[in-house]
Design an enzyme around this catalytic site. Structure first.
Site, PDB file in Angstrom:
ATOM      1  NE  ARG A 160       2.383  -4.531  11.623  1.00 19.57           N
ATOM      2  CZ  ARG A 160       3.373  -4.265  10.764  1.00 19.57           C
ATOM      3  NH1 ARG A 160       4.565  -4.778  10.973  1.00 19.57           N
ATOM      4  NH2 ARG A 160       3.160  -3.490   9.738  1.00 19.57           N
ATOM      5  NE  ARG A 216       6.341  -0.163  10.833  1.00 22.55           N
ATOM      6  CZ  ARG A 216       5.222  -0.284  10.129  1.00 22.55           C
ATOM      7  NH1 ARG A 216       5.175   0.164   8.891  1.00 22.55           N
ATOM      8  NH2 ARG A 216       4.155  -0.845  10.644  1.00 22.55           N
ATOM      9  CE  LYS A 221      -2.262  -0.975   3.844  1.00 17.29           C
ATOM     10  NZ  LYS A 221      -1.519  -2.188   4.273  1.00 17.29           N
ATOM     11  NE  ARG A 273      -4.263  -1.533  10.675  1.00 17.26           N
ATOM     12  CZ  ARG A 273      -3.200  -0.934  10.154  1.00 17.26           C
ATOM     13  NH1 ARG A 273      -3.283   0.303   9.730  1.00 17.26           N
ATOM     14  NH2 ARG A 273      -2.061  -1.566  10.048  1.00 17.26           N
ATOM     15  NE  ARG A 299       7.791  -2.444   6.126  1.00 21.50           N
ATOM     16  CZ  ARG A 299       6.454  -2.305   6.127  1.00 21.50           C
ATOM     17  NH1 ARG A 299       5.850  -1.855   5.059  1.00 21.50           N
ATOM     18  NH2 ARG A 299       5.751  -2.627   7.186  1.00 21.50           N
TER      19      ARG A 299
HETATM   20  P1  AMP Z   1       0.798   0.463   9.663  1.00 25.81           P
HETATM   21  O1  AMP Z   1       1.959   1.396   9.458  1.00 25.81           O
HETATM   22  O2  AMP Z   1      -0.405   0.834   8.855  1.00 25.81           O
HETATM   23  O3  AMP Z   1       1.192  -0.982   9.492  1.00 25.81           O
HETATM   24  O4  AMP Z   1       0.343   0.633  11.193  1.00 25.81           O
HETATM   25  C1  AMP Z   1       1.226   0.320  12.253  1.00 25.81           C
HETATM   26  C2  AMP Z   1       0.434   0.150  13.531  1.00 25.81           C
HETATM   27  O5  AMP Z   1      -0.253   1.368  13.846  1.00 25.81           O
HETATM   28  C3  AMP Z   1      -0.663  -0.899  13.484  1.00 25.81           C
HETATM   29  O6  AMP Z   1      -0.179  -2.213  13.733  1.00 25.81           O
HETATM   30  C4  AMP Z   1      -1.601  -0.419  14.590  1.00 25.81           C
HETATM   31  O7  AMP Z   1      -1.089  -0.713  15.871  1.00 25.81           O
HETATM   32  C5  AMP Z   1      -1.532   1.097  14.413  1.00 25.81           C
HETATM   33  N1  AMP Z   1      -2.544   1.595  13.465  1.00 25.81           N
HETATM   34  C6  AMP Z   1      -2.338   2.174  12.251  1.00 25.81           C
HETATM   35  N2  AMP Z   1      -3.487   2.515  11.676  1.00 25.81           N
HETATM   36  C7  AMP Z   1      -4.475   2.112  12.526  1.00 25.81           C
HETATM   37  C8  AMP Z   1      -5.891   2.168  12.487  1.00 25.81           C
HETATM   38  N3  AMP Z   1      -6.547   2.682  11.434  1.00 25.81           N
HETATM   39  N4  AMP Z   1      -6.584   1.670  13.554  1.00 25.81           N
HETATM   40  C9  AMP Z   1      -5.951   1.155  14.606  1.00 25.81           C
HETATM   41  N5  AMP Z   1      -4.614   1.050  14.710  1.00 25.81           N
HETATM   42  C10 AMP Z   1      -3.876   1.540  13.681  1.00 25.81           C
END
Ligand code: AMP
Length: 200
Positions: A150, A139, A13, A88, A127
């Site tokens: 996740r 990260r 994405k 999400r 990554r």
């Molecule tokens: P991402 O970078 O999108 O993989 O997000 C990293 C982490 O941020 C996720 O594993 C969640 O803990 C938190 N996070 C990101 N976006 C959301 C969302 N829309 N709702 C809840 N938690 C989120």
């Protein structure tokens, strides 16, 4: 043009968001990036989100909906935006719908990335290795253990959004296992008819 990119972590994405930004000039609004910035800055939101993020769970709908509501008010989002990592949960999708309706806005498309979950762990490891090679911090949630959590959160809480958006008629599916350029070509083909909806 307002679009949502839907797909599990590691689906591509972020990579495709950059290309959509280059083509249409609309910003990528990544809730993951916003939350990581809040954690790094030690804001109250960051303090509340940190532990959940490190465990691979989802931050509360209240926090995430709040940061998105603020972000879409910013000037660069006026011409449209790409939502990456939001919504999400179905509750977040409903909150988004209410939020946009209140501003007289709507969505153009939801693009779901279909990927082979078995390949995702390998992508995340790659990554992490590339990030490290660039001398940047990896990260904390890009470890195989947290990644599994996740993915679990995705299956349980986010995957139902596919049906949710299918019912609205906005859902498009792309094969995220193709070469990156082919995924881009497919997405551009879907978005081109909406190009005039990028307001200047
Ligand atoms: P991402 O970078 O999108 O993989 O997000 C990293 C982490 O941020 C996720 O594993 C969640 O803990 C938190 N996070 C990101 N976006 C959301 C969302 N829309 N709702 C809840 N938690 C989120």
């Amino acid at each position: 043009m307002r679009i949502i990119l839907l797909g599990p972590p590691g689906a591509g994405k972020g990579t495709q968001s950059e290309r959509i930004l280059q083509r249409f000039g609309i910003p990528q609004l990544s809730t993951g990036d916003m939350l990581r910035a809040a954690v790094a800055a030690g804001t109250p939101v960051g303090l509340e989100a940190k532990a959940v993020m490190e465990s691979g769970g989802l931050v509360s709908d209240r926090i995430v909906v709040g940061i998105v509501a603020d972000r879409i008010e910013e000037p660069d989002a006026k011409s449209g935006f790409i939502l990456d990592g939001f919504p999400r949960t179905v509750a977040q999708a409903e909150a988004l719908s209410t939020m946009l309706a209140g501003k007289g806005m709507d969505l153009d498309a939801v693009i779901e990335f279909k990927v082979d979950e078995n390949a995702l762990v390998g992508r995340i490891e790659k990554r992490a290795a590339e990030t490290q090679a660039r001398g940047q911090a990896v990260r904390k949630d890009d470890t195989p253990e947290v990644f599994k959590q996740r993915l679990e959160a995705y299956r349980a809480q986010t995957a139902p959004l596919s049906d949710y958006y299918a019912k609205t008629g906005l859902l498009h599916t792309v094969d995220g296992m193709q070469q990156i350029d082919n995924v881009t070509a497919e997405i551009m083909g879907l978005l081109e008819p909406h190009a005039e909806r990028v307001e200047s």
